[in-house]
Design a protein around this motif. Structure first.
Motif, short mmCIF file in Angstrom:
data_model
loop_
_atom_site.label_atom_id
_atom_site.label_comp_id
_atom_site.label_asym_id
_atom_site.label_seq_id
_atom_site.Cartn_x
_atom_site.Cartn_y
_atom_site.Cartn_z
N PRO A 1 -0.07 -8.48 -6.31
CA PRO A 1 1.36 -8.52 -6.64
C PRO A 1 2.06 -9.63 -5.86
CG PRO A 1 0.63 -6.30 -6.09
CD PRO A 1 -0.49 -7.22 -5.70
N GLY B 1 7.14 -1.99 -6.00
CA GLY B 1 6.05 -1.66 -5.09
C GLY B 1 6.61 -0.98 -3.85
N LYS B 2 5.79 -0.83 -2.84
CA LYS B 2 6.23 -0.17 -1.61
C LYS B 2 7.14 -1.10 -0.80
CE LYS B 2 2.11 2.76 -0.87
NZ LYS B 2 2.78 4.07 -0.80
N ASP C 1 6.91 4.34 -0.10
CA ASP C 1 7.48 4.34 -1.44
C ASP C 1 9.00 4.43 -1.39
OD1 ASP C 1 5.11 4.21 -2.97
OD2 ASP C 1 4.76 6.36 -2.66
N ALA D 1 3.61 -4.03 -9.75
CA ALA D 1 2.18 -3.82 -10.01
C ALA D 1 1.69 -4.79 -11.08
CB ALA D 1 1.96 -2.38 -10.47
#
Length: 349
Positions: free
Chosen positions: A283, A190-191, A239, A277
């Motif tokens: 998450p 994820g970010k 990201d 995700a």
């Protein structure tokens, strides 16, 4: 009677001599103290290069015997000069109030510092100090003790502002395996939502009497910023980059973190991501602590962070969503921008 006359005559002559000396001193023209300066590395904020102007400077002035070769103790100064500035061209200092040399021949020493971020200046306690609160994006500068000379032997150069903080810059990128890895890594992690330096000091203190500069306050996790220049520089979730990225994702200027005997590392980073995700629900956040060991030469390790240096760390996120290694680390000095090699410990999990 004759002896009394001689004594009276001698006293009159002494008074006349003193009066003449005072008249001569008072008749001397004033001579202003003038100073030019340089900035270590010619920077204030980390991303601004070249010669720069400084405003709202404060200088401590101390007049001492002319035979004094150097001075450390600026407690109980002759004057505290506020509202000073430094010009861009040539680094000339403009004092907030006119500063003249002592006509009696005393030597003047000056020490100046930036005032942005000052928490307190304590001049009433037994130990006089100036304390700054660190916000991560504002550099803190302090000059050496500068010998300005005397009325008959003045100086106007040699003043240097030095950085009290060190810089940390972190790059987040995917591991280098295949062209499809980036999407896999993004899905697994994820970010990136936060990067922190652990056990960082929130303040820095200059002690006027000893000249000592030291990190202070209670250590805590210090959140890195998105950049040095934005008014609101709070880190924004982003990201993970493709492998080979060179632009820093998170930065900060902080007091150098001293070494500890155990465990063995230079400093620690804590990375938080949003998590892999999922098709339903939210998450699960991922947190990883990474030990960084710095080395400036072959055979050395776990060197301490120091003021006036940039510590760059490139993190490599694995496609398994479990491991982060340190792909590269460099030390760049704030003074001349030279780059040296460093060794780092890669985390096992």
């Amino acid at each position: 009677m004759e002896q009394k006359t001689i004594l009276v005559t001698a006293a009159i002559l002494m008074l006349a001599a003193c009066s003449q000396s005072e008249i001569e001193t008072e008749g001397q023209a004033t001579r202003q103290i003038q100073a030019t300066s340089v900035i270590e590395g010619a920077m204030t904020r980390a991303l601004i290069t070249g010669d720069v102007a400084l405003s709202n400077l404060t200088f401590l002035r101390k007049d001492v015997e002319s035979t004094t070769s150097s001075l450390t103790d600026f407690s109980s100064p002759t004057a505290t000069i506020t509202g000073c500035s430094r010009a861009t061209s040539g680094g000339a200092i403009t004092f907030g109030s006119s500063q003249d040399y002592d006509k009696e021949g005393k030597k003047t020493f000056l020490r100046g510092y930036t005032t942005e971020g000052i928490k307190t200046t304590n001049t009433r306690a037994t130990v006089e100090t100036t304390e700054w609160t660190v916000n991560g994006k504002t550099d803190i500068l302090l000059t050496d003790s500068w010998d300005a000379g005397t009325y008959t032997d003045s100086k106007n150069s040699g003043m240097t502002f030095k950085h009290l903080l060190s810089r940390i810059e972190v790059i987040c990128q995917a591991e280098a395996t295949s062209s499809s890895t980036l999407d896999v890594v993004k899905a697994a992690w994820g970010k990136v939502t936060k990067i922190e330096v652990l056990d960082a000091y929130p303040e820095i203190t200059y002690t006027h009497s000893t000249g000592a500069v030291a990190a202070s306050g209670t250590t805590k996790a210090f959140e890195l910023l998105k950049d040095y220049t934005s008014e609101n520089a709070t880190f924004v979730a982003k990201d993970i980059n493709a492998n080979g990225t060179s632009t820093a994702d998170a930065v900060a200027m902080i007091p150098p973190i001293p070494l500890t005997n155990s465990p063995s590392y230079s400093f620690q980073l804590k990375v938080t991501t949003a998590g892999a995700a999922v098709t339903t629900g939210q998450p699960t956040q991922i947190e990883k602590t990474i030990n960084v060991s710095l080395s400036s030469s072959a055979g050395s390790s776990n060197e301490a962070m120091t003021a006036g240096q940039i510590h760059k760390v490139t993190l490599s996120f694995k496609a398994d969503g479990k491991n982060i290694s340190i792909a590269a680390s460099t030390i760049e000095t704030w003074t001349d921008g030279s780059t040296g090699a460093t060794d780092v410990d890669k985390p096992t999990a």
